[in-house]
Scaffold this motif. Structure first.
Motif, PDB file in Angstrom:
ATOM      1  N   ASN A   1      -4.799   4.627   2.184  1.00 20.55           N
ATOM      2  CA  ASN A   1      -3.900   3.695   1.515  1.00 20.55           C
ATOM      3  C   ASN A   1      -2.622   3.576   2.340  1.00 20.55           C
ATOM      4  OD1 ASN A   1      -5.594   3.284  -0.746  1.00 20.55           O
ATOM      5  ND2 ASN A   1      -4.905   5.205  -1.644  1.00 20.55           N
ATOM      6  N   VAL A   2      -2.387   2.414   2.899  1.00 21.26           N
ATOM      7  CA  VAL A   2      -1.289   2.216   3.841  1.00 21.26           C
ATOM      8  C   VAL A   2      -0.178   1.373   3.236  1.00 21.26           C
ATOM      9  CG1 VAL A   2      -0.630   1.368   6.125  1.00 21.26           C
ATOM     10  CG2 VAL A   2      -2.916   2.322   5.764  1.00 21.26           C
ATOM     11  N   THR A   3       1.041   1.857   3.346  1.00 11.44           N
ATOM     12  CA  THR A   3       2.240   1.084   3.023  1.00 11.44           C
ATOM     13  C   THR A   3       3.036   0.943   4.315  1.00 11.44           C
ATOM     14  OG1 THR A   3       2.309   2.014   0.791  1.00 11.44           O
ATOM     15  CG2 THR A   3       4.325   0.967   1.611  1.00 11.44           C
ATOM     16  N   THR A   4       3.437  -0.271   4.644  1.00 12.06           N
ATOM     17  CA  THR A   4       4.064  -0.500   5.942  1.00 12.06           C
ATOM     18  C   THR A   4       5.377   0.238   6.109  1.00 12.06           C
ATOM     19  OG1 THR A   4       3.072  -2.703   6.053  1.00 12.06           O
ATOM     20  CG2 THR A   4       4.924  -2.269   7.522  1.00 12.06           C
ATOM     21  N   ARG A   5       6.263   0.125   5.137  1.00 15.28           N
ATOM     22  CA  ARG A   5       7.618   0.643   5.301  1.00 15.28           C
ATOM     23  C   ARG A   5       7.817   1.918   4.497  1.00 15.28           C
ATOM     24  NH1 ARG A   5      11.665  -2.625   7.234  1.00 15.28           N
ATOM     25  NH2 ARG A   5      13.135  -1.553   5.872  1.00 15.28           N
ATOM     26  N   THR A   6       8.493   2.881   5.130  1.00 19.66           N
ATOM     27  CA  THR A   6       8.747   4.151   4.472  1.00 19.66           C
ATOM     28  C   THR A   6       9.683   4.000   3.286  1.00 19.66           C
ATOM     29  OG1 THR A   6       8.485   5.240   6.598  1.00 19.66           O
ATOM     30  CG2 THR A   6       9.461   6.525   4.857  1.00 19.66           C
ATOM     31  N   ASP A   7      10.603   3.054   3.341  1.00 15.31           N
ATOM     32  CA  ASP A   7      11.538   2.879   2.230  1.00 15.31           C
ATOM     33  C   ASP A   7      10.843   2.346   0.977  1.00 15.31           C
ATOM     34  OD1 ASP A   7      11.221   0.522   3.755  1.00 15.31           O
ATOM     35  OD2 ASP A   7      13.016  -0.365   2.913  1.00 15.31           O
ATOM     36  N   VAL A   8       9.669   1.783   1.150  1.00 18.39           N
ATOM     37  CA  VAL A   8       8.849   1.376   0.010  1.00 18.39           C
ATOM     38  C   VAL A   8       7.914   2.526  -0.384  1.00 18.39           C
ATOM     39  CG1 VAL A   8       7.085  -0.244  -0.809  1.00 18.39           C
ATOM     40  CG2 VAL A   8       8.946  -1.055   0.675  1.00 18.39           C
ATOM     41  N   TYR A   9       7.351   3.155   0.629  1.00 26.40           N
ATOM     42  CA  TYR A   9       6.360   4.216   0.412  1.00 26.40           C
ATOM     43  C   TYR A   9       6.934   5.450  -0.281  1.00 26.40           C
ATOM     44  CZ  TYR A   9       3.453   8.220   1.855  1.00 26.40           C
ATOM     45  OH  TYR A   9       2.703   9.376   1.875  1.00 26.40           O
ATOM     46  N   TRP A  10       8.019   6.000   0.259  1.00 24.71           N
ATOM     47  CA  TRP A  10       8.496   7.302  -0.203  1.00 24.71           C
ATOM     48  C   TRP A  10       8.997   7.293  -1.650  1.00 24.71           C
ATOM     49  CZ3 TRP A  10       7.372  11.970   0.455  1.00 24.71           C
ATOM     50  CH2 TRP A  10       8.232  13.018   0.083  1.00 24.71           C
TER      51      TRP A  10
END
Length: 441
Positions: free
Chosen positions: A82-91
């Motif tokens: 499961n991939v989220t491009t940006r860490t600021d969205v992911y974390w």
């Protein structure tokens, strides 16, 4: 990876950038939209156990064929990334799920800019992997970043992000600049201001529609990640507004932001990706994990036109870990997969695919970039360049709010100046107000 880059991150990536970035990444790079594709995280069917791996950006496991290899070795396992491009969205989403005790992936990636927060505030939410691995396989400082005060190892090191400069030698030639990587590195050695000065020269004869650098934030992250002093001191006190490292990075970034040499692109957004494809900028601060990203986004048209030179100063931008949440329903299987993915042999395979630099020193003597990567980057000695950088990376202190502080400076402060025409003082003030909110001041 992340890259990232920084970057990432509210980022990177950074730290994602940083990110470079990345970022971001982070450091690290990305291959999906800014949303999250995670499901419930623990599906199983057909008599097989499905393990989910939550990442931000391109970790290289799928690209290097590691998931396929592992499932062949373990026919009872299937793997979903499961991939989220940006860490600021992911974390932030990961934090919410950790707190809820549900919804996490079986394996969760953690960017270096978030590892201190994970260690200090979420340690009980992760399995202690130190009981299941030979910790001597990893760099000591890498293990230390992921170890809680009571000795619990919550993450296994993936990559680190030694720095270089990636540049379009075809654009340099058209602008009348030196194209030899060794001579270029000598021109800017030891001083990022010399890199900026070269950008001014480039812009005098820049090929139509091109800029010297992708963004001022990219330069900020590159400079900061070569500084020993960042946002926190060794005691854990926030010192970002008094940090000599931050001041140096900000001043260099402002030299870029207030000039005409930046393409003004936000790293890891789609226009930035298109900038690679369209050859709209001539250089980018380039941690090892960005090699694969550049190759992917530039495409066949960039083959043999990119090159790699040593950065003005050594630094580490990005690098990540993978951990196993205690909320996972398949902890035993997830631990086994995490160990296997981060073993020196597998880290070397990821490097061969996309030059993500291992955190396992025993792999260094075996590192060989893919022939396609070497050819793409004009036969640059990638392994040597990044190895040399890794040997002199300064020790750095990270804090709980390292990543959002970095985001405020890059995605608010610098962008205010670069994209909205604000003064450096106004950009700094905007970042300061955001950081005060982040820190609850």
């Amino acid at each position: 990876m992340r890259t990232t880059t920084r970057r990432s991150h509210r980022l990177l990536a950074l730290a994602a950038v940083a990110a470079l970035t990345t970022g971001v990444l982070a450091g690290c790079a990305g291959d999906s939209d800014d949303g999250d594709s995670s499901g419930s995280g623990n599906n199983s069917g057909g008599g097989k156990t499905t393990l989910t791996v939550g990442t931000f950006g391109v970790f290289g496991y799928k690209q290097a064929g590691l998931y396929d290899e592992y499932t062949k070795l373990h026919p009872d396992i299937t793997i979903k990334e499961n991939v989220t491009t940006r860490t600021d969205v992911y974390w932030p989403k990961v934090l919410t799920r950790l707190q809820a005790g549900s919804g996490t992936d079986d394996i969760q990636a953690i960017e270096v800019g978030n590892i201190t927060e994970a260690v200090q505030t979420q340690g009980s939410k992760f399995v202690d992997l130190g009981k299941d691995v030979d910790k001597s396989q990893w760099l000591d400082w890498k293990n230390a970043q992921a170890t809680t005060e009571d000795g619990k190892l919550i993450g296994l090191g993936t990559d680190i992000g030694p720095m270089a400069i990636c540049y379009r030698k075809d654009l340099f030639q058209k602008a009348g600049l030196e194209t030899d990587r060794t001579k270029l590195a000598a021109q800017w050695k030891g001083d990022w201001n010399k890199y900026v000065d070269l950008g001014k020269q480039y812009m005098k004869k820049a090929p139509s529609g091109t800029k010297f650098v992708d963004s001022a934030s990219s330069v900020y992250n590159a400079v900061l990640n070569g500084e020993s002093e960042r946002y926190y001191d060794k005691s854990g006190k926030v010192v970002w507004d008094k940090s000599n490292g931050v001041k140096n990075a900000w001043d260099v970034a402002m030299s870029v932001a207030t000039s005409n040499m930046s393409a003004k692109l936000k790293q890891f957004d789609k226009p930035w990706d298109q900038g690679y494809a369209n050859a709209s900028f001539a250089t980018v601060a380039c941690p090892a994990w960005m090699i694969g990203y550049i190759q992917e986004k530039s495409g066949e048209a960039g083959k043999g036109k990119w090159d790699v030179a040593a950065a003005p100063t050594a630094g580490n931008w990005g690098g990540s870990f993978i951990g196993v949440p205690t909320a996972g329903k398949h902890q035993k299987e997830a631990i086994a997969l995490a160990k296997w993915l981060t073993a020196p042999e597998q880290q070397a395979k990821v490097f061969a695919k996309q030059a993500s630099f291992p955190s396992t020193p025993s792999a260094y003597s075996t590192l060989k970039p893919a022939a396609a990567t070497t050819e793409f980057f004009s036969n640059a000695p990638i392994t040597q360049i990044f190895s040399d950088s890794a040997k002199t990376i300064p020790a750095q202190v990270f804090g709980v709010k390292d990543q959002p502080i970095n985001t405020a400076l890059t995605d608010i402060g610098i962008l205010q100046v670069e994209q909205k025409g604000k003064s450096p003082e106004q950009g700094w003030d905007a970042a300061t107000n955001e950081i005060k909110d982040v820190l609850g001041q």
